[in-house]
Scaffold this motif. Structure first.
Motif, PDB file in Angstrom:
ATOM      1  N   ILE A 102      72.196  17.051  32.526  1.00  0.00           N
ATOM      2  CA  ILE A 102      72.910  18.321  32.386  1.00  0.00           C
ATOM      3  C   ILE A 102      74.211  18.268  33.181  1.00  0.00           C
ATOM      4  O   ILE A 102      75.239  18.783  32.765  1.00  0.00           O
ATOM      5  CB  ILE A 102      72.012  19.487  32.868  1.00  0.00           C
ATOM      6  CG1 ILE A 102      70.850  19.674  31.887  1.00  0.00           C
ATOM      7  CG2 ILE A 102      72.814  20.761  33.039  1.00  0.00           C
ATOM      8  CD1 ILE A 102      69.839  20.710  32.307  1.00  0.00           C
ATOM      9  N   CYS A 151      64.837  22.964  32.680  1.00  0.00           N
ATOM     10  CA  CYS A 151      65.464  21.883  31.912  1.00  0.00           C
ATOM     11  C   CYS A 151      64.576  21.489  30.733  1.00  0.00           C
ATOM     12  O   CYS A 151      63.357  21.604  30.793  1.00  0.00           O
ATOM     13  CB  CYS A 151      65.688  20.664  32.797  1.00  0.00           C
ATOM     14  SG  CYS A 151      66.711  21.031  34.219  1.00  0.00           S
ATOM     15  N   HIS A 211      69.787  30.601  31.104  1.00  0.00           N
ATOM     16  CA  HIS A 211      70.135  29.244  30.684  1.00  0.00           C
ATOM     17  C   HIS A 211      69.333  28.784  29.458  1.00  0.00           C
ATOM     18  O   HIS A 211      69.584  27.697  28.940  1.00  0.00           O
ATOM     19  CB  HIS A 211      69.912  28.258  31.836  1.00  0.00           C
ATOM     20  CG  HIS A 211      70.910  28.420  32.949  1.00  0.00           C
ATOM     21  ND1 HIS A 211      70.917  27.635  34.072  1.00  0.00           N
ATOM     22  CD2 HIS A 211      71.939  29.294  33.099  1.00  0.00           C
ATOM     23  CE1 HIS A 211      71.904  28.006  34.871  1.00  0.00           C
ATOM     24  NE2 HIS A 211      72.526  29.019  34.304  1.00  0.00           N
ATOM     25  N   GLY A 250      68.297  27.845  26.021  1.00  0.00           N
ATOM     26  CA  GLY A 250      69.067  27.531  24.817  1.00  0.00           C
ATOM     27  C   GLY A 250      70.381  26.821  25.078  1.00  0.00           C
ATOM     28  O   GLY A 250      71.029  26.348  24.146  1.00  0.00           O
ATOM     29  N   ARG A 251      70.800  26.720  26.348  1.00  0.00           N
ATOM     30  CA  ARG A 251      72.032  25.972  26.650  1.00  0.00           C
ATOM     31  C   ARG A 251      71.760  24.481  26.592  1.00  0.00           C
ATOM     32  O   ARG A 251      70.614  24.050  26.736  1.00  0.00           O
ATOM     33  CB  ARG A 251      72.523  26.309  28.062  1.00  0.00           C
ATOM     34  CG  ARG A 251      73.065  27.699  28.180  1.00  0.00           C
ATOM     35  CD  ARG A 251      73.902  27.771  29.451  1.00  0.00           C
ATOM     36  NE  ARG A 251      74.212  29.134  29.789  1.00  0.00           N
ATOM     37  CZ  ARG A 251      74.785  29.495  30.924  1.00  0.00           C
ATOM     38  NH1 ARG A 251      75.085  28.590  31.830  1.00  0.00           N
ATOM     39  NH2 ARG A 251      75.050  30.765  31.164  1.00  0.00           N
ATOM     40  N   ARG A 252      72.835  23.698  26.482  1.00  0.00           N
ATOM     41  CA  ARG A 252      72.676  22.249  26.374  1.00  0.00           C
ATOM     42  C   ARG A 252      71.871  21.698  27.563  1.00  0.00           C
ATOM     43  O   ARG A 252      72.203  21.951  28.711  1.00  0.00           O
ATOM     44  CB  ARG A 252      74.042  21.567  26.360  1.00  0.00           C
ATOM     45  CG  ARG A 252      73.966  20.064  26.136  1.00  0.00           C
ATOM     46  CD  ARG A 252      75.308  19.390  26.345  1.00  0.00           C
ATOM     47  NE  ARG A 252      75.708  19.337  27.749  1.00  0.00           N
ATOM     48  CZ  ARG A 252      75.262  18.443  28.640  1.00  0.00           C
ATOM     49  NH1 ARG A 252      74.413  17.517  28.262  1.00  0.00           N
ATOM     50  NH2 ARG A 252      75.660  18.472  29.894  1.00  0.00           N
ATOM     51  N   TYR A 264      68.912  22.497  28.491  1.00  0.00           N
ATOM     52  CA  TYR A 264      67.847  23.397  28.956  1.00  0.00           C
ATOM     53  C   TYR A 264      66.858  23.672  27.824  1.00  0.00           C
ATOM     54  O   TYR A 264      67.129  23.387  26.656  1.00  0.00           O
ATOM     55  CB  TYR A 264      68.446  24.719  29.455  1.00  0.00           C
ATOM     56  CG  TYR A 264      69.268  24.553  30.704  1.00  0.00           C
ATOM     57  CD1 TYR A 264      68.668  24.540  31.956  1.00  0.00           C
ATOM     58  CD2 TYR A 264      70.652  24.389  30.635  1.00  0.00           C
ATOM     59  CE1 TYR A 264      69.420  24.373  33.108  1.00  0.00           C
ATOM     60  CE2 TYR A 264      71.411  24.219  31.788  1.00  0.00           C
ATOM     61  CZ  TYR A 264      70.793  24.211  33.021  1.00  0.00           C
ATOM     62  OH  TYR A 264      71.534  24.036  34.161  1.00  0.00           O
ATOM     63  N   THR A 282      64.925  25.417  24.923  1.00  0.00           N
ATOM     64  CA  THR A 282      65.212  26.462  23.953  1.00  0.00           C
ATOM     65  C   THR A 282      64.048  27.459  24.006  1.00  0.00           C
ATOM     66  O   THR A 282      63.024  27.194  24.643  1.00  0.00           O
ATOM     67  CB  THR A 282      65.286  25.882  22.533  1.00  0.00           C
ATOM     68  OG1 THR A 282      63.997  25.349  22.206  1.00  0.00           O
ATOM     69  CG2 THR A 282      66.343  24.786  22.427  1.00  0.00           C
ATOM     70  N   SER A 328      70.759  34.112  36.324  1.00  0.00           N
ATOM     71  CA  SER A 328      71.991  33.317  36.185  1.00  0.00           C
ATOM     72  C   SER A 328      72.101  32.170  37.175  1.00  0.00           C
ATOM     73  O   SER A 328      73.087  31.463  37.169  1.00  0.00           O
ATOM     74  CB  SER A 328      73.205  34.232  36.377  1.00  0.00           C
ATOM     75  OG  SER A 328      73.319  34.576  37.742  1.00  0.00           O
TER      76      SER A 328
END
Ligand SMILES: [Zn+2]
Length: 266
Positions: A21, A77, A103, A105-107, A109, A111, A131
């Motif tokens: 990440i 993650c 986080h 759904g973020r790259r 992490y 989904t 956050s």
């Protein structure tokens, strides 16, 4: 006196061909390779350790003489599901995965569907704020979002109660503990280095970070609750060094700036 239970703290796990990440050194030092993680679990197995989640560890009937550790993962993650979960299951170990709700759904992490899968496998899902901001200086309304609203969101997502919180950056104070308690959490985990005993404040649980450079013999000693005082001292020295480096960086920056302006001094 009992040696208590050591709570291990993991983050992202590195596996071949997959980008991390973040590749900043300060982040990567907390990333354990899959080979090391595998070896650590094998070492626990060889030592007849049980691997528990936080709820099981806090249950009142933990009086058996069996060696136990608690496996926890911060940040949510993707490798929680793709790497850690299958290896933990091979050993029949449980774990608590503390997820940063914002986080999802973020790259890199988890989904939503991966999070559901992780929960459906029987692993425990905890909350690691909304956050990942450090909580100590936040005004109360922001603290409420990070601790309370994040809990509600996570519970809606997984359809289960979320009972445990871990502090971003491990940073804890009494106000954080109080907001978490009022929100109905049953524990708060920090990164203060120690084992946890029956008398330990559940709203200030200690954890030992497993780092990229943690050797297998160090790892085993930590799990047995040994060498933790030395590690505590190392962490304290590190934080002093960080402050010193920050100051040095500032001084260097300052003199460069002054030099660029052609200050007549000197
Ligand atoms: Zn974190």
């Amino acid at each position: 006196m009992s040696t208590g239970i050591v709570y291990l703290m993991y983050h992202e796990i590195q596996s071949p061909g997959r980008e991390l990440i973040d590749d900043a050194p300060g982040y990567a030092r907390y990333v354990v390779t899959i080979a090391n993680f595998r070896a650590q679990l094998a070492r626990l197995r060889a030592g007849n350790f049980l691997g528990l989640n936080v709820t099981d560890a806090l249950a009142p009937d933990q009086e058996t003489p069996v060696s136990r550790v608690v496996t926890t993962f911060d940040d949510g993650c993707e490798t929680d599901l793709t790497v850690a979960a299958p290896l933990l299951r091979e050993h029949n170990y449980n774990a608590t995965f503390y997820v940063t709700t914002g986080h999802i759904g973020r790259r890199g992490y988890l989904t939503k569907s991966q999070l559901l899968e992780l929960a459906a496998l029987g692993f425990e899902i905890g909350c690691h704020s909304m956050s990942h901001r450090l909580l100590l200086d936040l005004p109360l309304d922001q603290l409420h979002i990070e601790i309370v609203v994040a809990k509600e969101q996570l519970e809606q997502l997984i359809g289960k109660r979320v009972a445990h919180f871990s502090c971003p950056g491990g940073r804890w104070n009494r106000r954080v503990a109080q907001v978490a308690r009022d929100a109905g959490y049953e524990s708060v985990a920090t990164s203060r280095v120690s084992a946890n005993h029956r008398t330990t404040d559940r709203f200030r649980l200690s954890r030992v970070a497993v780092m990229r450079d943690t050797s297998l013999s160090e790892f085993e000693r930590y799990c047995r609750g040994e060498k933790l005082l030395k590690r505590q001292a190392q962490e304290a020295m590190l934080s002093v060094a960080k402050k010193a480096l920050g100051n040095w960086g500032y001084q260097k920056f300052r003199s460069t700036m002054l030099g660029a302006r052609g200050t007549p001094q000197g």
